[in-house]
Design a protein around this motif. Structure first.
Motif, PDB file in Angstrom:
ATOM      1  N   GLY A  58      33.314  35.973  -3.611  1.00 58.87           N
ATOM      2  CA  GLY A  58      31.906  35.851  -3.015  1.00 58.87           C
ATOM      3  C   GLY A  58      32.248  36.154  -1.594  1.00 58.87           C
ATOM      4  N   LYS A  59      32.672  35.573  -1.076  1.00 59.80           N
ATOM      5  CA  LYS A  59      33.097  35.784   0.410  1.00 59.80           C
ATOM      6  C   LYS A  59      33.758  36.910   1.079  1.00 59.80           C
ATOM      7  N   SER A  60      35.010  37.291   0.374  1.00 59.54           N
ATOM      8  CA  SER A  60      35.639  38.322   0.743  1.00 59.54           C
ATOM      9  C   SER A  60      35.343  39.651   0.275  1.00 59.54           C
ATOM     10  N   LYS A  61      34.641  39.684  -1.080  1.00 65.58           N
ATOM     11  CA  LYS A  61      34.193  40.766  -1.595  1.00 65.58           C
ATOM     12  C   LYS A  61      35.219  41.596  -2.265  1.00 65.58           C
ATOM     13  N   GLN A  62      36.451  40.820  -2.408  1.00 66.09           N
ATOM     14  CA  GLN A  62      37.674  41.478  -3.001  1.00 66.09           C
ATOM     15  C   GLN A  62      37.456  41.758  -4.513  1.00 66.09           C
ATOM     16  N   PRO A  63      37.845  42.655  -5.128  1.00 64.61           N
ATOM     17  CA  PRO A  63      37.824  42.937  -6.643  1.00 64.61           C
ATOM     18  C   PRO A  63      38.541  41.687  -7.351  1.00 64.61           C
TER      19      PRO A  63
ATOM     20  N   THR B 136      32.783  19.495 -23.963  1.00 69.30           N
ATOM     21  CA  THR B 136      33.095  20.630 -23.022  1.00 69.30           C
ATOM     22  C   THR B 136      33.014  20.104 -21.443  1.00 69.30           C
ATOM     23  N   GLN B 137      34.116  20.385 -20.721  1.00 68.68           N
ATOM     24  CA  GLN B 137      34.317  19.657 -19.340  1.00 68.68           C
ATOM     25  C   GLN B 137      34.903  20.684 -18.365  1.00 68.68           C
ATOM     26  N   PHE B 138      35.254  20.523 -17.241  1.00 71.03           N
ATOM     27  CA  PHE B 138      35.985  21.498 -16.039  1.00 71.03           C
ATOM     28  C   PHE B 138      37.379  21.214 -16.712  1.00 71.03           C
TER      29      PHE B 138
ATOM     30  N   ALA C 281      40.974  23.484  -8.105  1.00 68.20           N
ATOM     31  CA  ALA C 281      40.725  25.142  -7.463  1.00 68.20           C
ATOM     32  C   ALA C 281      39.159  25.132  -7.385  1.00 68.20           C
ATOM     33  N   GLN C 282      38.910  25.995  -6.419  1.00 68.52           N
ATOM     34  CA  GLN C 282      37.523  25.976  -6.035  1.00 68.52           C
ATOM     35  C   GLN C 282      36.629  26.527  -7.078  1.00 68.52           C
ATOM     36  N   LYS C 283      35.493  25.885  -7.325  1.00 70.47           N
ATOM     37  CA  LYS C 283      34.692  26.335  -8.628  1.00 70.47           C
ATOM     38  C   LYS C 283      33.835  27.462  -8.054  1.00 70.47           C
TER      39      LYS C 283
ATOM     40  N   ASP D 216      38.528  27.615 -16.123  1.00 72.14           N
ATOM     41  CA  ASP D 216      37.193  27.252 -15.696  1.00 72.14           C
ATOM     42  C   ASP D 216      36.535  26.057 -16.314  1.00 72.14           C
ATOM     43  N   ILE D 217      36.411  26.186 -17.717  1.00 72.46           N
ATOM     44  CA  ILE D 217      35.683  24.985 -18.465  1.00 72.46           C
ATOM     45  C   ILE D 217      36.466  24.976 -19.874  1.00 72.46           C
TER      46      ILE D 217
END
Length: 192
Positions: free
Chosen positions: A84-89, A44-46, A23-25, A62-63
């Motif tokens: 970030g890009k789409s601004k969708q909630p 700790t790791q992804f 998945a995109q981080k 995520d982590i």
């Protein structure tokens, strides 16, 4: 319960990922992982990915933090108010997705710790302090690092879809990411 007893009780009872997450981080995840590793090291790791029963989709973490002494597995989530890009909630309290996801991981014996992205980027060391407190409360193990000064972690109110839309309209996320140096907005210049 002592950490060793806890580890023995959890043996074979924690849902394991089927593989690495692709998945995109988010922009804050690598930053926060670096801070976490300053205090907790390689525990700790992804996170990995998990098939969702009855679906073609998968959950990604995520982590993660896996405490070797107690066997406790922590899913550390960084919640952004909007994409970030789409601004969708995103990660809104008036939607069921995160509740369903939480139930999935809780049923698999994971402990879920959710931070607002704003907390992670503005107060990463306080977030680490919070995690040390959670681990100490559950296990009695103190991961408190000498360099980790005790700080209060400011609360960030959970948001609804309407709150997230307002934050997106105000570029709230971009502001705190830029203020902390994690993300630089590229402003388009008008041609002359």
């Amino acid at each position: 319960m002592r950490p060793l007893q806890l580890k023995q009780r959890l043996e074979g009872k924690i849902l394991q990922p089927t593989g690495q997450s692709y998945a995109q981080k988010g922009v804050s995840e690598p930053y926060f992982l670096t801070i976490l590793q300053m205090y907790f090291g390689e525990i700790t790791q992804f996170g990995g990915e998990f098939p969702i029963p009855g679906s073609k989709y998968r959950y990604s973490q995520d982590i993660i933090l896996i405490d070797p002494a107690s066997g406790l597995h922590f899913d550390i989530e960084i919640d952004e108010p909007y994409e970030g890009k789409s601004k969708q909630p995103h990660h809104c309290i008036d939607e069921a997705q995160d509740r369903q996801r939480n139930q999935f991981f809780l049923a698999g014996n994971w402990i879920i710790v959710r931070f607002a992205e704003e907390q992670v980027v503005k107060y990463p060391h306080a977030c680490c302090g919070y995690l040390t407190d959670v681990i100490a409360t559950l296990t009695g193990i103190n991961y408190h690092h000498k360099k980790l000064k005790k700080q209060n972690l400011p609360l960030v109110k959970c948001w609804t879809r309407n709150d997230a839309r307002r934050m997106a309209a105000w570029s709230h996320r971009e502001q705190y990411l830029e203020q902390t140096g994690i993300f630089r907005q590229t402003k388009k210049r008008k041609p002359k």
